[in-house]
Design an enzyme around this catalytic site. Structure first.
Site, short mmCIF file in Angstrom:
data_model
loop_
_atom_site.label_atom_id
_atom_site.label_comp_id
_atom_site.label_asym_id
_atom_site.label_seq_id
_atom_site.Cartn_x
_atom_site.Cartn_y
_atom_site.Cartn_z
N CYS A 249 0.86 -1.21 0.16
CA CYS A 249 0.22 0.05 0.09
C CYS A 249 0.68 1.48 0.14
O CYS A 249 0.50 2.35 -0.65
CB CYS A 249 -1.08 -0.17 1.24
SG CYS A 249 -0.18 -0.44 2.66
N HIS B 205 -1.86 0.41 7.17
CA HIS B 205 -2.12 0.70 5.49
C HIS B 205 -1.70 2.15 5.52
O HIS B 205 -1.30 3.08 6.49
CB HIS B 205 -3.69 0.49 5.81
CG HIS B 205 -4.12 0.83 4.23
ND1 HIS B 205 -3.74 -0.25 3.22
CD2 HIS B 205 -4.92 1.41 3.68
CE1 HIS B 205 -4.36 0.02 2.13
NE2 HIS B 205 -5.05 1.11 2.53
N ASP C 189 -8.19 5.69 -1.70
CA ASP C 189 -7.28 4.74 -1.37
C ASP C 189 -6.82 4.18 -2.70
O ASP C 189 -7.75 3.28 -3.35
CB ASP C 189 -7.94 3.74 -0.55
CG ASP C 189 -7.03 2.40 0.07
OD1 ASP C 189 -5.89 2.67 -0.72
OD2 ASP C 189 -7.21 1.58 0.81
#
Lengths: 666, 320
Positions: free
Chosen positions: A407, A451, A467
């Site tokens: 991520c 994350h 995201d």
């Protein structure tokens, strides 16, 4: 009696046992030489007891003490501070053993032992550690009892049984004190247990950092919601934002440390929840956007993250209210926007060129973001815990060469491109999702849930979160990391001991969730039972209380409990029956089981003779008991009840387990 | 200056009146923290401070557990005396300078009692365990300084069991009394004449083993060591034994009035000869201003004489 009371064997045995039990939990933070010192001292003390060695002379004692001091200094780098202090305490606890010759010394050792147990709580306060600590405490008490016993008592077990029963009897009183004793704020500050190698988010982010967290099964925090748990896609736990990029690392800007609440408007329903976080070694708290906590606990910083004054070095509980749809700095452009456009002078030329190209074709910032997300979605990007290494231009290499990453790669690259296109953006680091525990209806968030995502600013809408990982691996957000990495099989690959790996085995998972729920309860209701928590809880149960009522009530409850215990100990209703009488009752009951009942007013002798006639095979044992009973009770012959109870035991052994009904015999 | 102890004695007299048998109950047991107990409380306070400063619930818990334990220990310490029956046992007489032995019986009515200390603080306490329903006899010894009745007064019975944090105690008067004989003092046998009433019956044999000095003979194995004539030995005459022959003669009279010196010294001398003659199993008579005892022999006579010597001139105390 004796001039200088020595230490009874019983006490010494339990002291040695207690010492092992006390030191054991400390081993994780003690230098190795302490173990050697302990073995040497224990052997020496046993040899002294067996009269094969002598007590150390005073110069040797001084030498040992100075040696231990130096040892602590060299292994801990200082003689002050909690870590060094604990090593010193343990060293004194060990050395005192050799020097111990009188009861007074033994008492000093026992008190040192209690302190060592208390300090072990500062390093480890889990449920297991708390339960375990009852063992050394019991052993220390047994040693204390042994000091009082006459030297004729040599069996160690009754001593420790007595210690255990004393502790058990103290438990109800302790619970009352624990609930009602007023909790005070710290009186002065003391050195805290230092960095214990806590894993967690750092205040900067290089490409591989979050991937490293993705391998850790450790717990980050647990959350209980006041209502239902929101869907996973909404659970973006903000910890910190990264605004500075130096070409390799993303890090916090100094301005984000400003305790200046940014402008925001609450929209929609508030969401209340309670977080218990594990020590992180960092000052920020985890919460959903936009969060509000009690004023004393933390401050909302200018980049919407929550920060408190000291780092979180102990489990911390806080209550949060969040507005998930709040509009952030939407009214006017914040002064901080400049920081969200910062880029290094050079580097990543292809990404910059591509950004300009996208911007030209998109015009509107929002269209530009959509195009970027579409790019991640359509192109063959790959979500992996083991990203291939990249060169100096990390964004270029990722976007155009490797196209696989965790991520942090996606968030970093997207922020870079947005900034290069002139759209203010920043990386947000935190946790996403969490595991619902049905046993306790709460959410556990682990380190592997770490994350990173992106937020950008557009006029009138303010800050918008987005995201990019969701475009590449939607299952990461919808289901969790394990599902996202299902193909790769890299989820917790290097953590064979972690029960989290075996979530698909039903009973293991149930057991794990139950245990986790138990630990959470322990943390919420026991470890965090401090000032405010206590006030709230007592108010919920008992209504408004002032200190005076509380104090009086506490004393009253303690008095009642002590009285109950006294009744239990003294059994005043049994005061009159003497032990002979009691044994005779047992004799009666035993015979009654075999069908011979004593008539009202029947004497012991005639009853026994009747019983002997009914049970001819056991007649000798029956008559022997009664003869002894009469001799002891009426003729006042000396003798302890031991003899009588022994006789009763013989009778019991002589009797078969169950006799046929007397009717069947005649 | 001595008002406080006297007040305390009077108070104790009312609260625990003297009796040969005393059962310890709530009126008779007192309880206080010991020095160890106070140190324990200080340690607890330090633990509580640690708990407060580190906001550590487990440290709070341990402090509370040990604090509760302190409360529980009060009950247990008290219980370790409650219900115990103390009875005066026999006493053994002693000569001044020896240790008088006084026996106390402890009896349990059900529970076991561990590490009960008994005695006088000045001479040290004896530690005993009493089994459940059992009886234990404790022999207490006391140094003796004066002849007559030794009345040690109240015995202290205390218990610090189980943890030594508290001491429960009682002062009980079991009316213990031991007879103390005068200190024997070696002296010439008082040149008293034989007792008048036995003058004519001097030929009567008075039981077996009545010996009188006859002369010296060579030592043979088996001869009693105390009959060795050490003076002769020191003069280099070899080992000689004082020979005694059965004599049907006059019994000696030990007469207080024929002796010189102050009365105590005279009593000591008489005491020596009472012991000496009894050991030789020789009958004798003892004359004190209060009357004549004997002539007679044997243990009972010896005890009667020693008792008379012990109580000589001490007034109405002879009745105890």
């Amino acid at each position: 009696m004796s001039v200088k009371p020595g230490i009874p064997r019983n006490s010494l045995i339990w002291l040695l046992v207690a010492q092992v039990l006390v030191i054991l939990p400390h081993l994780t933070h003690l230098p190795l030489w302490i173990i050697g010192l302990w073995l040497g001292c224990a052997t020496w003390r046993i040899q002294i007891f067996r009269m094969r060695a002598r007590y150390p002379r005073s110069w040797l004692k001084a030498l040992l003490m100075i040696g231990a001091g130096f040892g602590v200094y060299f292994s801990r780098g200082s003689l002050v501070g909690l870590e060094a202090g604990v090593v010193l305490l343990i060293a004194a606890f060990i050395l005192k053993l050799v020097e111990m010759s009188t009861r007074r010394d033994a008492l000093v050792l026992i008190f040192l032992g209690f302190f060592a147990v208390v300090t072990s709580y500062l390093f480890e306060d889990s449920l297991l550690a708390g339960l375990y600590s009852l063992l050394p405490v019991t052993a220390l008490l047994a040693a204390m009892i042994g000091l009082q016993q006459s030297s004729l008592v040599t069996r160690p077990w009754p001593t420790v049984r007595l210690a255990g029963s004393l502790l058990l009897q103290a438990v109800p009183l302790m619970l009352v004190l624990f609930l009602f004793f007023p909790r005070l704020p710290p009186l002065w500050s003391l050195p805290q247990a230092g960095d214990r190698g806590v894993t967690g988010l750092a205040d900067h982010m290089a490409p591989g950092d979050i991937a490293r967290l993705g391998r850790s099964p450790e717990l980050a925090f647990r959350v209980s919601f006041d209502g239902d748990i929101p869907p996973r896609e909404q659970l973006y736990w903000r910890a910190v934002t990264f605004e500075r990029f130096d070409g390799r690392r993303w890090s916090q800007s100094y301005a984000s440390h400003l305790p200046q609440e940014p402008e925001w408007q609450a929209v929609g329903e508030p969401l209340g929840y309670n977080v218990v976080m594990q020590p992180s070694g960092q000052p920020w708290l985890f919460a959903l956007d936009v969060a509000r906590v009690a004023p004393g606990q933390a401050q909302l910083m200018s980049d919407f993250h929550l920060q408190r004054r000291q780092p979180v070095n102990q489990p911390l509980m806080y209550q949060v209210t969040s507005w998930l749809d709040a509009r952030r700095e939407a009214v006017r452009a914040p002064e901080s926007l400049g920081r969200s456009l910062q880029l290094p002078e050079r580097g990543n030329p292809r990404a910059r060129a591509w950004a300009m190209e996208l911007r030209r074709s998109a015009q509107e910032p929002q269209a530009m973001v959509d195009a970027l997300l579409k790019h991640f979605n359509r192109q063959p990007y790959h979500y992996t815990l083991e990203p291939p290494p990249v060169g100096d231009d990390i964004v270029d290499d990722f976007l155009f060469e490797t196209r696989s990453g965790f991520c942090a790669h996606y968030a970093g690259a997207m922020t870079f491109v947005l900034r290069a296109a002139g759209i203010p953006a920043r990386v947000v680091a935190g946790y996403q999702g969490g595991e619902v525990n049905p046993a306790g209806n709460y959410l556990s968030v682990h380190q592997f849930d770490a994350h990173a995502w992106v937020e950008y600013w557009v006029a009138e809408r303010g800050w918008v979160s987005v995201d990019p990982t969701f475009q590449v691996a939607p299952e990461r957000v919808e289901q969790g990391l394990e599902q996202a990495l299902a193909r790769e099989r890299s989820f917790l690959a290097d953590q064979p001991m972690s029960l989290l790996r075996y979530r698909d085995i039903g009973w293991v998972n149930t057991l794990r969730l139950r245990w986790d729920s138990l630990n959470y309860g322990w943390q919420r209701w026991v470890l965090n039972y401090q000032g405010e928590q206590q006030t709230q809880m007592l108010q919920r149960w008992l209504g408004k209380l002032d200190a005076q009522t509380l104090g009086l009530g506490l004393v009253a409850i303690l008095g009642v409990l002590t009285a109950v215990l006294a009744l239990f100990l003294f059994k005043p209703w049994r005061r009159e029956t003497d032990p002979h009488q009691r044994l005779f009752r047992r004799f009666e009951r035993l015979l009654a089981r075999h069908g011979v009942h004593r008539n009202k007013g029947e004497g012991a002798r005639s009853f026994a003779e009747r019983a002997a006639a009914t049970l001819p095979e056991q007649a000798p044992a029956i008559l022997a008991f009664v003869r002894l009973y009469e001799a002891q009770r009426y003729a006042q012959l000396p003798g302890t009840t031991d003899e009588l109870s022994h006789s009763l035991r013989q009778l019991r052994r002589a009797l078969p387990w169950r006799l046929p009904k007397p009717a069947g015999r005649s | 200056m001595r008002i406080l102890p006297r007040f305390r004695d009077r108070w104790l007299l009312r609260r625990i009146p003297p009796a040969p048998s005393v059962r310890l109950n709530q009126r008779r047991i007192f309880i206080m923290p010991t020095a160890v107990g106070l140190a324990f409380l200080v340690a607890l306070l330090l633990m509580l401070l640690t708990a407060i400063n580190y906001q550590n619930s487990l440290a709070y818990g341990l402090s509370f557990l040990l604090g509760s334990l302190y409360l529980v220990t009060i009950l247990h310490t008290w219980r370790n005396l409650a219900g115990l029956l103390l009875q005066a046992g026999g006493t053994t007489a002693a000569f001044v300078g020896e240790q008088a032995l006084l026996r106390v019986r402890l009896e349990s009515a059900g529970r076991a009692y561990q590490a009960v200390a008994l005695g006088w603080p000045a001479s040290g306490l004896r530690l005993v365990d009493v089994a459940a329903g059992g009886t234990v006899e404790v022999e207490l010894s006391l140094p003796t300084e004066r002849r007559g009745w030794l009345r040690p007064g109240r015995v202290r019975v205390e218990s610090r069991f189980p943890l030594g944090l508290l001491v429960a105690w009682s002062w009980i008067d079991l009316e213990l009394a031991a007879l103390v004989y005068p200190q024997p003092c070696v002296a010439e046998r008082p040149q008293g004449h034989s007792a008048p009433e036995t003058e004519d019956e001097g030929t009567l044999a008075r039981g077996a083993g009545v010996d009188d000095y006859q002369g010296l003979r060579a030592w043979q194995p088996g001869d009693a060591r105390r009959r060795l004539h050490w003076k002769a030995y020191s003069r280099g005459q070899g080992l000689l034994v004082k020979d005694f022959a059965s004599l049907l003669g006059n019994d000696p009279l030990l007469d207080f009035d024929t002796l010189d010196g102050d009365p105590e010294r005279r009593l000591s001398m008489l005491c020596h000869w009472v012991v000496e003659l009894s050991e030789k199993q020789q009958p004798f008579a003892l004359r004190l201003p209060a009357g004549v005892i004997g002539p007679d022999g044997g243990q009972a006579h010896r005890d009667a004489c020693l008792r008379a010597l012990a109580l000589h001139g001490l007034g109405g105390e002879g009745s105890a």
